[in-house]
Design a protein around this motif. Structure first.
Motif, PDB file in Angstrom:
ATOM      1  N   TYR A  44      -7.804 -60.006 -28.633  1.00 40.46           N
ATOM      2  CA  TYR A  44      -8.239 -59.109 -27.420  1.00 40.46           C
ATOM      3  C   TYR A  44      -9.891 -59.763 -27.119  1.00 40.46           C
ATOM      4  CZ  TYR A  44     -11.293 -56.154 -30.241  1.00 40.46           C
ATOM      5  OH  TYR A  44     -11.994 -55.863 -31.337  1.00 40.46           O
ATOM      6  N   ALA A  45     -10.241 -59.414 -25.684  1.00 44.82           N
ATOM      7  CA  ALA A  45     -11.699 -59.691 -25.459  1.00 44.82           C
ATOM      8  C   ALA A  45     -11.889 -58.855 -24.385  1.00 44.82           C
ATOM      9  CB  ALA A  45     -11.496 -61.512 -25.035  1.00 44.82           C
ATOM     10  N   GLU A  46     -13.046 -58.286 -24.773  1.00 48.83           N
ATOM     11  CA  GLU A  46     -13.375 -57.121 -23.791  1.00 48.83           C
ATOM     12  C   GLU A  46     -14.361 -57.768 -22.639  1.00 48.83           C
ATOM     13  OE1 GLU A  46     -14.796 -54.055 -26.113  1.00 48.83           O
ATOM     14  OE2 GLU A  46     -12.740 -53.252 -26.548  1.00 48.83           O
ATOM     15  N   ASN A  47     -14.968 -58.768 -22.969  1.00 51.30           N
ATOM     16  CA  ASN A  47     -15.956 -59.603 -21.853  1.00 51.30           C
ATOM     17  C   ASN A  47     -16.087 -60.829 -22.057  1.00 51.30           C
ATOM     18  OD1 ASN A  47     -17.765 -59.957 -24.014  1.00 51.30           O
ATOM     19  ND2 ASN A  47     -18.228 -57.649 -23.954  1.00 51.30           N
ATOM     20  N   TYR A  48     -16.830 -61.715 -21.155  1.00 52.18           N
ATOM     21  CA  TYR A  48     -16.904 -63.013 -21.416  1.00 52.18           C
ATOM     22  C   TYR A  48     -17.172 -63.651 -22.781  1.00 52.18           C
ATOM     23  CZ  TYR A  48     -18.012 -68.012 -20.617  1.00 52.18           C
ATOM     24  OH  TYR A  48     -17.866 -69.225 -20.534  1.00 52.18           O
ATOM     25  N   GLU A  72     -15.248 -66.096 -25.006  1.00 54.55           N
ATOM     26  CA  GLU A  72     -15.948 -67.284 -25.734  1.00 54.55           C
ATOM     27  C   GLU A  72     -15.860 -67.606 -27.130  1.00 54.55           C
ATOM     28  OE1 GLU A  72     -19.546 -69.830 -23.531  1.00 54.55           O
ATOM     29  OE2 GLU A  72     -20.080 -68.021 -24.470  1.00 54.55           O
ATOM     30  N   GLU A  73     -16.296 -66.365 -27.703  1.00 54.02           N
ATOM     31  CA  GLU A  73     -16.359 -66.272 -29.170  1.00 54.02           C
ATOM     32  C   GLU A  73     -14.611 -66.574 -29.782  1.00 54.02           C
ATOM     33  OE1 GLU A  73     -16.914 -63.153 -32.699  1.00 54.02           O
ATOM     34  OE2 GLU A  73     -18.085 -63.030 -30.868  1.00 54.02           O
ATOM     35  N   ALA A  74     -13.718 -65.834 -28.846  1.00 59.66           N
ATOM     36  CA  ALA A  74     -12.403 -65.811 -29.557  1.00 59.66           C
ATOM     37  C   ALA A  74     -11.692 -67.162 -29.387  1.00 59.66           C
ATOM     38  CB  ALA A  74     -11.582 -64.691 -29.064  1.00 59.66           C
ATOM     39  N   ASP A 120      -1.957 -61.249 -21.006  1.00 57.57           N
ATOM     40  CA  ASP A 120      -1.218 -59.983 -20.386  1.00 57.57           C
ATOM     41  C   ASP A 120      -2.192 -59.122 -19.673  1.00 57.57           C
ATOM     42  OD1 ASP A 120       0.534 -58.053 -19.584  1.00 57.57           O
ATOM     43  OD2 ASP A 120       1.130 -57.601 -21.838  1.00 57.57           O
ATOM     44  N   GLN A 121      -1.827 -58.647 -18.558  1.00 56.76           N
ATOM     45  CA  GLN A 121      -2.473 -57.712 -17.575  1.00 56.76           C
ATOM     46  C   GLN A 121      -3.855 -58.775 -17.184  1.00 56.76           C
ATOM     47  OE1 GLN A 121      -3.425 -53.902 -18.905  1.00 56.76           O
ATOM     48  NE2 GLN A 121      -1.303 -53.333 -18.908  1.00 56.76           N
ATOM     49  N   ALA A 122      -3.379 -60.144 -16.756  1.00 61.48           N
ATOM     50  CA  ALA A 122      -4.446 -61.077 -16.477  1.00 61.48           C
ATOM     51  C   ALA A 122      -5.321 -60.725 -15.069  1.00 61.48           C
ATOM     52  CB  ALA A 122      -3.429 -62.242 -16.061  1.00 61.48           C
ATOM     53  N   GLU A 154     -13.114 -66.284 -17.395  1.00 64.81           N
ATOM     54  CA  GLU A 154     -12.773 -65.932 -18.480  1.00 64.81           C
ATOM     55  C   GLU A 154     -11.276 -66.608 -18.648  1.00 64.81           C
ATOM     56  OE1 GLU A 154     -14.406 -61.345 -19.195  1.00 64.81           O
ATOM     57  OE2 GLU A 154     -12.906 -61.636 -17.886  1.00 64.81           O
ATOM     58  N   ILE A 155     -10.490 -66.632 -17.488  1.00 62.67           N
ATOM     59  CA  ILE A 155      -9.287 -67.383 -17.631  1.00 62.67           C
ATOM     60  C   ILE A 155      -9.465 -69.013 -17.952  1.00 62.67           C
ATOM     61  CG2 ILE A 155      -7.016 -68.111 -16.420  1.00 62.67           C
ATOM     62  CD1 ILE A 155      -7.268 -65.191 -15.358  1.00 62.67           C
TER      63      ILE A 155
END
Length: 161
Positions: free
Chosen positions: A105-109, A113-115, A127-129, A136-137
Motif C-alpha cells: 500500500y502507498a498513501e502518498n507519492y 517512491e519508497e515502495a 486496485d482502485q487506481a 504515482e502510477i
C-alpha cells in the motif's frame, strides 16, 4: 497439484488479456461491488500457478481500510487451502510454488517512491487506481519490468462513478 479457480466471465476476459494481449497496460472498471478485487486475486492466483517464478504485486492506497478487507481476508476465506502460503501482516505475500505476489500500500507519492523505487515485478495490479495520481502510477510502472523474458504488465482497476 493445480486447483480449480472459478472465474466470472469478465474475470476470464481479464485473465485472457493479461496472458495473451500485447498491451502492457490494461484497464478494467466496474461499479462498486462488481468483483474487480476478487477477479484480480483470482487472475493472480491462476498466473502464480501457471507461470513458475512469477513476481506479482497488488497495490492499494491504504492497508487497514482497503488491502486487508478487499484482498487478504477474502483470499484467506475463499481459498483456505492456501493456509500458510499467505502471510497477511506487512510485508504481506502469497507464495504458490516458485511464484510470489506481494501486497503493498502507498498513501502518498513518497510512499509510492519508497515502495517501488527498486521493485522488479512481472505483473502489478493497482486496485482502485482512480485514487492514485498519474505521477504515482508512472512511478509504480517503473517497477513493472520483467527479468524473466516475460512481457511485464500493469493492470489498473477502476471504480466507475
Amino acid at each position: 497439484m493445480p486447483r480449480e479457480i472459478d472465474l466470472q466471465p469478465k474475470q476470464s476476459a481479464l485473465l485472457r488479456l493479461i496472458k495473451s494481449h500485447r498491451a502492457i497496460v490494461i484497464g478494467a472498471g466496474g461499479g462498486r461491488g462488481s468483483a474487480k478485487s476478487s477477479g484480480a486475486d483470482r487472475c493472480a492466483m491462476v498466473l502464480l500457478e501457471e507461470w513458475p517464478g512469477l513476481e506479482a504485486c497488488m497495490v492499494m492506497r491504504t492497508w487497514v481500510k482497503q488491502m486487508v478487507p478487499f484482498h487478504l481476508e477474502p483470499i484467506r476465506r475463499d481459498f483456505p487451502w492456501l493456509g500458510d502460503k499467505l502471510k497477511s501482516s506487512p510485508p504481506a505475500m502469497l507464495r504458490i510454488g516458485k511464484s510470489r505476489m506481494d501486497f503493498k500500500y502507498a498513501e502518498n507519492y513518497d510512499a509510492v517512491e519508497e515502495a517501488f523505487r527498486s521493485g522488479n515485478y512481472d505483473l502489478i495490479f493497482i486496485d482502485q487506481a482512480e485514487q492514485f495520481s498519474m505521477r504515482e502510477i508512472r512511478e509504480i510502472r517503473k517497477a513493472c519490468r520483467s527479468s524473466r523474458g516475460r512481457v511485464a504488465k500493469l493492470v489498473l482497476l477502476f471504480n466507475m462513478r
